[in-house]
Design a protein around this motif. Sequence first.
Motif, mmCIF file in Angstrom:
data_model
loop_
_atom_site.group_PDB
_atom_site.id
_atom_site.type_symbol
_atom_site.label_atom_id
_atom_site.label_comp_id
_atom_site.label_asym_id
_atom_site.label_seq_id
_atom_site.Cartn_x
_atom_site.Cartn_y
_atom_site.Cartn_z
ATOM 1 N N ARG A 1 1.187 -1.269 -0.204
ATOM 2 C CA ARG A 1 -0.223 -0.440 -0.129
ATOM 3 C C ARG A 1 1.011 1.267 -0.175
ATOM 4 N N ILE A 2 0.451 2.065 -0.499
ATOM 5 C CA ILE A 2 1.295 3.474 -1.074
ATOM 6 C C ILE A 2 -0.136 4.743 -0.923
ATOM 7 N N GLN A 3 0.605 5.522 0.820
ATOM 8 C CA GLN A 3 0.007 7.065 0.939
ATOM 9 C C GLN A 3 0.587 7.887 0.558
ATOM 10 N N ILE A 4 -0.345 8.863 0.569
ATOM 11 C CA ILE A 4 0.285 10.453 -0.196
ATOM 12 C C ILE A 4 0.078 11.107 1.399
ATOM 13 N N ASP A 5 1.421 11.592 1.573
ATOM 14 C CA ASP A 5 1.037 12.123 2.776
ATOM 15 C C ASP A 5 0.238 13.421 2.711
ATOM 16 N N GLY A 6 -1.497 13.457 3.590
ATOM 17 C CA GLY A 6 -1.611 14.918 3.282
ATOM 18 C C GLY A 6 -3.429 14.346 2.675
ATOM 19 N N GLN A 7 -3.040 13.303 1.969
ATOM 20 C CA GLN A 7 -4.215 13.024 1.015
ATOM 21 C C GLN A 7 -4.999 11.842 1.188
ATOM 22 N N GLY A 8 -6.055 11.684 0.916
ATOM 23 C CA GLY A 8 -6.833 9.982 1.770
ATOM 24 C C GLY A 8 -6.995 9.948 0.723
ATOM 25 N N VAL A 9 -6.017 9.366 0.074
ATOM 26 C CA VAL A 9 -5.885 7.607 -1.148
ATOM 27 C C VAL A 9 -4.615 7.363 -1.240
ATOM 28 N N ASP A 10 -5.073 5.896 -1.214
ATOM 29 C CA ASP A 10 -4.651 4.719 -0.697
ATOM 30 C C ASP A 10 -4.411 4.109 -2.113
ATOM 31 N N VAL A 11 -2.492 3.639 -3.014
ATOM 32 C CA VAL A 11 -2.291 2.907 -3.860
ATOM 33 C C VAL A 11 -2.000 1.617 -3.419
ATOM 34 N N VAL A 12 -1.939 0.722 -4.352
ATOM 35 C CA VAL A 12 -1.879 -0.662 -4.558
ATOM 36 C C VAL A 12 -1.337 -1.292 -5.665
ATOM 37 N N ALA A 13 0.552 -0.993 -5.029
ATOM 38 C CA ALA A 13 1.446 -1.168 -6.135
ATOM 39 C C ALA A 13 2.063 -2.752 -5.730
ATOM 40 N N ASP A 14 2.628 -3.573 -6.648
ATOM 41 C CA ASP A 14 3.226 -4.982 -6.535
ATOM 42 C C ASP A 14 4.615 -4.561 -6.412
ATOM 43 N N SER A 15 5.649 -5.267 -6.396
ATOM 44 C CA SER A 15 6.853 -4.990 -5.681
ATOM 45 C C SER A 15 7.811 -4.253 -6.696
#
Length: 147
Positions: A62-76
Motif C-alpha cells: 500500500r502506498i499512501q501520500i501524506d495529506g491525501q486520503g488516497v491509498d494506492v496498491v502497487a506490486d513489488s
Amino acid sequence: MPDVFSIRRSSVEVERALAAQCQGNHQQDDGVGARVILPIFQSHGERASPLPPTSTRMKTFRIQIDGQGVDVVADSETSVFTAMTRAGIAWPVSCRNGTCRTCIARLLQGQVRYEIPWPGLSSDEKEEGYCLPCVARPMTDIVIAQA
C-alpha cells in the motif's frame, strides 16, 4: 498416446513415483527407459499454469501520500510513480529514469528499493529519507510526501 501437457498429477502422486524410483521399486515395466518429470501445475479452472517459486511471486504493498486520503496498491515490480499514475494521482515527473530529480519525495514510512545501482540521490539524501518515485519500488507499505 495422451498429450503430455494435459496430464496433471498431484504433488503426492509425483512424490510417490519419485520415492519408488529412488528406492529401485519399479512398478510396471512399460518399455520406457527414460522419464521426464514435469513441473507441478496449479489448476485454474480448465487452464493449468506452473506455480512460480514463492520467492519470485510478486507481493503487493500500500502506498499512501501524506495529506491525501488516497491509498494506492502497487506490486513489488512496479515503480511508485507508475502505481500512482494508474490510480489517477498527479505527481511531477520528467525523465522517469532517476536522473532529473523532478519527482523527488520524502519517504516518511516504509522501505523502497531501486533497480538501478545509484539513483540520482546523494547518500545524505537517502539517509534523510528522500526517494525517487519514478524508479523506486516498494518493499513494504510506504507513506510519501512531496519534497
